[in-house]
Motif scaffolding. Sequence first.
Motif, PDB file in Angstrom:
ATOM      1  N   GLY A  55       3.717  13.391 -11.444  1.00 35.00           N
ATOM      2  CA  GLY A  55       4.786  14.317 -11.774  1.00 35.00           C
ATOM      3  C   GLY A  55       5.824  14.547 -10.706  1.00 35.00           C
ATOM      4  O   GLY A  55       6.754  15.327 -10.908  1.00 35.00           O
ATOM      5  N   GLY A  56       5.696  13.901  -9.551  1.00 38.77           N
ATOM      6  CA  GLY A  56       6.711  14.031  -8.517  1.00 38.77           C
ATOM      7  C   GLY A  56       7.976  13.280  -8.884  1.00 38.77           C
ATOM      8  O   GLY A  56       7.956  12.382  -9.730  1.00 38.77           O
ATOM      9  N   ALA A  68       3.645   5.793  -3.372  1.00 38.73           N
ATOM     10  CA  ALA A  68       4.810   6.368  -4.044  1.00 38.73           C
ATOM     11  C   ALA A  68       4.624   6.380  -5.555  1.00 38.73           C
ATOM     12  O   ALA A  68       4.979   7.354  -6.231  1.00 38.73           O
ATOM     13  CB  ALA A  68       6.062   5.580  -3.671  1.00 38.73           C
ATOM     14  N   MET A  69       4.072   5.305  -6.105  1.00 40.73           N
ATOM     15  CA  MET A  69       3.853   5.249  -7.544  1.00 40.73           C
ATOM     16  C   MET A  69       2.873   6.326  -7.990  1.00 40.73           C
ATOM     17  O   MET A  69       3.039   6.939  -9.057  1.00 40.73           O
ATOM     18  CB  MET A  69       3.355   3.862  -7.945  1.00 40.73           C
ATOM     19  CG  MET A  69       3.129   3.707  -9.448  1.00 40.73           C
ATOM     20  SD  MET A  69       4.570   4.154 -10.467  1.00 40.73           S
ATOM     21  CE  MET A  69       5.717   2.855 -10.028  1.00 40.73           C
ATOM     22  N   THR A  70       1.867   6.608  -7.169  1.00 41.62           N
ATOM     23  CA  THR A  70       0.914   7.663  -7.499  1.00 41.62           C
ATOM     24  C   THR A  70       1.612   9.019  -7.585  1.00 41.62           C
ATOM     25  O   THR A  70       1.317   9.828  -8.469  1.00 41.62           O
ATOM     26  CB  THR A  70      -0.210   7.710  -6.456  1.00 41.62           C
ATOM     27  OG1 THR A  70      -0.913   6.465  -6.457  1.00 41.62           O
ATOM     28  CG2 THR A  70      -1.196   8.826  -6.766  1.00 41.62           C
ATOM     29  N   GLN A  78       0.817  -1.201   0.000  1.00 41.97           N
ATOM     30  CA  GLN A  78       0.000   0.000   0.000  1.00 41.97           C
ATOM     31  C   GLN A  78       0.863   1.267   0.000  1.00 41.97           C
ATOM     32  O   GLN A  78       0.532   2.264  -0.645  1.00 41.97           O
ATOM     33  CB  GLN A  78      -0.936  -0.014   1.211  1.00 41.97           C
ATOM     34  CG  GLN A  78      -1.939  -1.174   1.157  1.00 41.97           C
ATOM     35  CD  GLN A  78      -2.699  -1.354   2.454  1.00 41.97           C
ATOM     36  OE1 GLN A  78      -3.809  -0.839   2.619  1.00 41.97           O
ATOM     37  NE2 GLN A  78      -2.117  -2.082   3.395  1.00 41.97           N
ATOM     38  N   ALA A  79       1.974   1.225   0.717  1.00 43.51           N
ATOM     39  CA  ALA A  79       2.894   2.362   0.727  1.00 43.51           C
ATOM     40  C   ALA A  79       3.591   2.502  -0.624  1.00 43.51           C
ATOM     41  O   ALA A  79       3.819   3.617  -1.106  1.00 43.51           O
ATOM     42  CB  ALA A  79       3.918   2.199   1.846  1.00 43.51           C
ATOM     43  N   LEU A 110       6.184   7.593   0.444  1.00 44.61           N
ATOM     44  CA  LEU A 110       6.247   6.173   0.800  1.00 44.61           C
ATOM     45  C   LEU A 110       6.600   6.011   2.272  1.00 44.61           C
ATOM     46  O   LEU A 110       5.961   5.247   3.006  1.00 44.61           O
ATOM     47  CB  LEU A 110       7.284   5.475  -0.086  1.00 44.61           C
ATOM     48  CG  LEU A 110       7.237   3.946  -0.208  1.00 44.61           C
ATOM     49  CD1 LEU A 110       8.046   3.492  -1.417  1.00 44.61           C
ATOM     50  CD2 LEU A 110       7.732   3.234   1.032  1.00 44.61           C
ATOM     51  N   GLY A 111       7.635   6.724   2.729  1.00 40.91           N
ATOM     52  CA  GLY A 111       8.037   6.613   4.125  1.00 40.91           C
ATOM     53  C   GLY A 111       6.946   7.035   5.081  1.00 40.91           C
ATOM     54  O   GLY A 111       6.705   6.380   6.106  1.00 40.91           O
ATOM     55  N   LEU A 112       6.242   8.118   4.769  1.00 43.81           N
ATOM     56  CA  LEU A 112       5.143   8.555   5.614  1.00 43.81           C
ATOM     57  C   LEU A 112       3.994   7.563   5.583  1.00 43.81           C
ATOM     58  O   LEU A 112       3.341   7.315   6.610  1.00 43.81           O
ATOM     59  CB  LEU A 112       4.673   9.945   5.168  1.00 43.81           C
ATOM     60  CG  LEU A 112       5.663  11.091   5.382  1.00 43.81           C
ATOM     61  CD1 LEU A 112       5.145  12.368   4.733  1.00 43.81           C
ATOM     62  CD2 LEU A 112       5.941  11.314   6.864  1.00 43.81           C
ATOM     63  N   ALA A 113       3.726   6.986   4.407  1.00 46.76           N
ATOM     64  CA  ALA A 113       2.660   5.979   4.304  1.00 46.76           C
ATOM     65  C   ALA A 113       2.996   4.739   5.123  1.00 46.76           C
ATOM     66  O   ALA A 113       2.109   4.112   5.720  1.00 46.76           O
ATOM     67  CB  ALA A 113       2.428   5.610   2.847  1.00 46.76           C
TER      68      ALA A 113
END
Length: 476
Positions: A61-62, A54-56, A49-50, A71-74
């Motif tokens: 555009g990130g 990140a992929m989103t 899920q994390a 990702l780390g926050l997720a």
Amino acid sequence: MTGMVSGCSWIFGTDDGNKGDEKPVLSLFGSGSKMISGYVGNVVADEPQAALAAMTVLQRGGNAADAATALGLALSVTLPSRASLGAGGACVAWRPGDRDGGKAFLFLPTGDAPADRVQGTTAHADRPASVPMLARGLFLMQLSHGSVDFAELTRPAIQLARNGIEVGSQLAADLDVVQSPLLADEGARKIFARPNGTVMKAGDMLLQRYLAGTLERIRSAGPGDLYTGSLAQVVISANATTGAGLTMAGMRTSVPVVATPLTVTVGEMQVSFVPPPADGGYGMAVAWKALMNGRSSSDLGRQAVAGWRASEAKASVGTLTARAQSLLQSGHIPTGGGSLPDLPASTSFAVADRKGGAVACAISMDNLFGTGRVAGSTGIVLGASALHRPRPILSAAIAHEDGRFLATATASGQADAADAAAAALANGLHGQIKATTSMGRANVIACRGGLPGDGRRCQSWVDPRGSGYGTGATQD
């Protein structure tokens, strides 16, 4: 496309707010946001899920640093057993054109308690905690290498915490291991227990509204609030129930460090490793160098870390990095370190974006669920103090050549992490991505043609023995 996947340092100041950040206020998740087309990048992580969060970010555009931060926050929501906001870690970040190996960001678990004293009294610390370092470390890394405002990158984690997630197989396994001591804490019991008093199982719905509120506060006030503001006050006031022994002085002064990575050069290729005191990078470098020279690395990374820990003295990050770099160049490996304890309380991830930027990180609570206690109404599971637990082995590296990204590898698994990451990186560079025999759990991204370049030649790989997720995507 989906694939299977020596220098000086300086210390970041204590103002962690968004003030002074000149990045464009680009909305990645607002109504006006758009999905970009073509190859967007690759992500590997131990928790699906994390990884998708990140992929989103990449699809909108990130860049790699933006996606790695999200990702780390997720992970603080989806895998709090190993990467809550109470965790610490280390990252290495690299951008095309970097000729000095990029930068390393060290935000290791601290030993704040119980040594700190406030007004002549010792903070209550029957279960000493580390200062929560994750938000501060990710903020510093993203401030240096990211492309959008940090606040945008908290949104996926906030949504996951507020709307709820399905408990994944890794979190469920971790809950099963520590269920009795974990559920002894009232705060943890409210989060992780079923109505019948047992711990949650895979597939259960986990809501974390207090954590969502904390993340929302970080989004609006900046991560500095967790160290010098109202969130810090809540964490400190919870000492009576958490036994964390944290102090405002310790919260304020525990800051990440930006350092020069360890580097190893083979031909035209250079690899950047997280440097000491994240000594898993040193062990990974020793083992990878042996593999690239055609030698067996059998437990060489483990031995190098143990020897390093037995021989090192306290020094600045720059001094430790210079010493480790000298050892790598001489080929001498410190000995006499004995065995290393297994402490499966870490996780790792990596991101590469379509322009060839890359970030590789390893994160740890220094014990499964850290102290096993939640800091009041913050919803933060506190990491364990590094003074009272074996230090985590954090292994991460990025390979590049002539200004182009080639591969990245990370690993968890404590004693075996350095060897697992080294083998994974060597295999990825040789186009032979496969499982290792080590107990360490590796994640790899490898691009045979390099990036910038043809993203269709990039592969993502995660260890099939775990529950991780590796993906690369071309957006139509």
